[in-house]
Design a protein around this motif. Structure first.
Motif, PDB file in Angstrom:
ATOM      1  N   THR A   1      -1.780   5.363   2.001  1.00 52.76           N
ATOM      2  CA  THR A   1      -0.392   5.222   2.547  1.00 52.76           C
ATOM      3  C   THR A   1      -0.158   6.181   3.818  1.00 52.76           C
ATOM      4  O   THR A   1       0.317   5.679   4.992  1.00 52.76           O
ATOM      5  N   MET A   2      -0.780   7.308   3.710  1.00 55.65           N
ATOM      6  CA  MET A   2      -0.317   8.475   4.697  1.00 55.65           C
ATOM      7  C   MET A   2      -1.339   8.673   5.676  1.00 55.65           C
ATOM      8  O   MET A   2      -0.874   9.152   6.858  1.00 55.65           O
TER       9      MET A   2
ATOM     10  N   TYR B   1      -5.340  19.273   6.880  1.00 56.57           N
ATOM     11  CA  TYR B   1      -6.253  18.484   5.795  1.00 56.57           C
ATOM     12  C   TYR B   1      -5.522  17.000   6.215  1.00 56.57           C
ATOM     13  O   TYR B   1      -6.614  16.045   6.532  1.00 56.57           O
ATOM     14  N   MET B   2      -4.682  16.660   6.207  1.00 56.00           N
ATOM     15  CA  MET B   2      -3.901  15.529   6.639  1.00 56.00           C
ATOM     16  C   MET B   2      -4.317  15.045   7.977  1.00 56.00           C
ATOM     17  O   MET B   2      -4.510  13.847   8.243  1.00 56.00           O
ATOM     18  N   GLU B   3      -4.359  15.783   9.010  1.00 53.81           N
ATOM     19  CA  GLU B   3      -4.701  15.630  10.314  1.00 53.81           C
ATOM     20  C   GLU B   3      -6.244  15.151  10.396  1.00 53.81           C
ATOM     21  O   GLU B   3      -6.449  14.162  10.976  1.00 53.81           O
ATOM     22  N   ALA B   4      -7.072  16.057   9.718  1.00 52.41           N
ATOM     23  CA  ALA B   4      -8.375  15.684   9.662  1.00 52.41           C
ATOM     24  C   ALA B   4      -8.713  14.389   9.162  1.00 52.41           C
ATOM     25  O   ALA B   4      -9.904  13.609   9.252  1.00 52.41           O
ATOM     26  N   GLU B   5      -8.021  14.114   7.980  1.00 52.24           N
ATOM     27  CA  GLU B   5      -8.365  12.849   7.354  1.00 52.24           C
ATOM     28  C   GLU B   5      -7.681  11.595   7.942  1.00 52.24           C
ATOM     29  O   GLU B   5      -8.436  10.755   8.119  1.00 52.24           O
ATOM     30  N   SER B   6      -6.665  11.828   8.790  1.00 50.69           N
ATOM     31  CA  SER B   6      -6.144  10.848   9.560  1.00 50.69           C
ATOM     32  C   SER B   6      -7.132  10.549  10.802  1.00 50.69           C
ATOM     33  O   SER B   6      -7.393   9.341  11.031  1.00 50.69           O
TER      34      SER B   6
ATOM     35  N   THR C   1       0.873  -1.283  -0.012  1.00 48.16           N
ATOM     36  CA  THR C   1      -0.127  -0.033   0.023  1.00 48.16           C
ATOM     37  C   THR C   1       1.070   1.287  -0.033  1.00 48.16           C
ATOM     38  O   THR C   1       0.530   2.206   0.677  1.00 48.16           O
ATOM     39  N   GLY C   2       2.018   1.105  -0.486  1.00 50.14           N
ATOM     40  CA  GLY C   2       2.868   2.486  -0.713  1.00 50.14           C
ATOM     41  C   GLY C   2       3.890   2.563   0.374  1.00 50.14           C
ATOM     42  O   GLY C   2       4.771   3.467   0.347  1.00 50.14           O
ATOM     43  N   ILE C   3       3.560   1.592   1.310  1.00 50.12           N
ATOM     44  CA  ILE C   3       4.765   1.750   2.456  1.00 50.12           C
ATOM     45  C   ILE C   3       6.046   1.553   1.937  1.00 50.12           C
ATOM     46  O   ILE C   3       6.928   2.177   2.825  1.00 50.12           O
TER      47      ILE C   3
END
Length: 331
Positions: free
Chosen positions: A104-105, A311-316, A79-81
């Motif tokens: 991945t992220m 945005y990344m924090e909200a998605e996580s 998965t991209g890891i």
């Protein structure tokens, strides 16, 4: 000659002042001269796939802006890891970057808590480059035309309705689980090794429905081989404006996107990150690149480092909560 105390203080102050004045000059010079050699852009998926295509288009545009090649390095798997681990361990000087995806992220860390890389700690988000909506499709033999039809059908099946995906933790998988969670229904996940295999079985009616990237499914929708129910973006897609959104069809706030973001290893100088951020903005303003990516059904984002980090924090938070509540575990 021995300096008197006052003169020693004056000299020390001058040295300190000179060092302070020199320090910004060092960083300014690195930003001004970067890059002076080719930059490697890591991709965690195979050549020819959606992530690879975005990476090559972005890399070409960045190469024009910076007058240095951006070389794509494919390290597919997990998965991209695998690619993420390689870039995270690279020297943080701006010459080894990653084009990461939400799989991945932000999804993988909740699915694989023992993974060696921590996207939040080991990377600096540079820019959210682009996003792609998914579309919920069904085989045209089914009497389903709306989101409410699918919900009722799933409830009538009492947990016996299956859906296809490209694999565990992919955008197709988590989009379907979000749909089931918000709709209050149960569906059976049928994971495949890749998007093409999953689509093939939906086309053959071996599996009745799936979420997948809109650009990939659009030809099948236009030919009538698949029926589009709704797209996963909050607003209708410019490439398919007649297809309603899940959001407007009864599941308010539903959003699940495939997105692509540029990352640098943690510790990369802020001035270099800033220059890369501006480089992406410049690249996305290129008429030719915009036309290509828009024709492929993508939404150009160009969000800067701080906005992307939020945005990344909200998605996580969002996907971690879903994975926990749905009981999704590695197979």
């Amino acid at each position: 000659m021995t300096l008197s105390f006052p003169r020693r203080r004056v000299l020390a102050a001058l040295v300190a002042t000179g060092a302070a004045m020199a320090a910004p000059g060092v960083f300014a010079q690195s930003a001004t001269t970067y890059p002076t050699r080719p930059v490697t852009l890591g991709v965690g998926f195979s050549a020819g796939g959606a992530v690879d295509i975005v990476a090559r288009q972005l890399g070409q545009a960045l190469g024009k802006s910076f007058h240095q090649p951006f070389v794509i390095e494919n390290r597919p798997g997990a998965t991209g890891i695998i690619a993420a681990e390689a870039v995270a361990q690279a020297k943080p000087d701006g010459y080894s970057l990653l084009l990461g995806t939400q799989s991945t992220m932000v999804v993988a860390p909740s699915l694989y808590p023992t993974m060696k890389v921590d996207p939040k700690k080991d990377f600096v988000p540079v820019s959210l480059v682009a996003s792609v909506p998914l579309v919920l499709v069904v085989h045209p033999s089914l009497p389903l035309h709306t989101v409410q039809d699918v919900i009722k059908y799933a409830k009538d099946k009492k947990g016996d309705l299956s859906y296809a995906s490209s694999g565990l933790g992919g955008p197709q998988h988590v989009a379907a689980e979000l749909f089931a969670s918000m709709a209050g229904v149960k569906m059976v996940h049928i994971p495949y090794k890749g998007e093409a295999n999953a689509i093939s079985d939906v086309l053959g009616n071996q599996v009745p429905l799936m979420f997948s990237n809109l650009p990939t499914l659009l030809p099948y929708i236009k030919s009538g081989k698949l029926r589009a129910i709704a797209v996963s973006s909050l607003e209708r897609a410019a490439s398919a404006p007649t297809i309603p959104t899940v959001n407007e069809s009864g599941l308010k706030g539903f959003e699940a996107l495939t997105w692509f973001g540029l990352y640098a290893p943690a510790g990369t100088p802020q001035d270099v990150v800033g220059k890369l951020e501006q480089g992406v903005k410049q690249a996305l303003s290129d008429t030719e690149l915009r036309a290509k990516m828009t024709d492929q059904g993508m939404t150009l984002e160009g969000r800067g480092s701080r906005d992307f980090a939020k945005y990344m924090e909200a998605e996580s938070t969002k996907w971690a909560g879903l994975i926990k509540s749905a009981g999704i575990k590695p197979e």
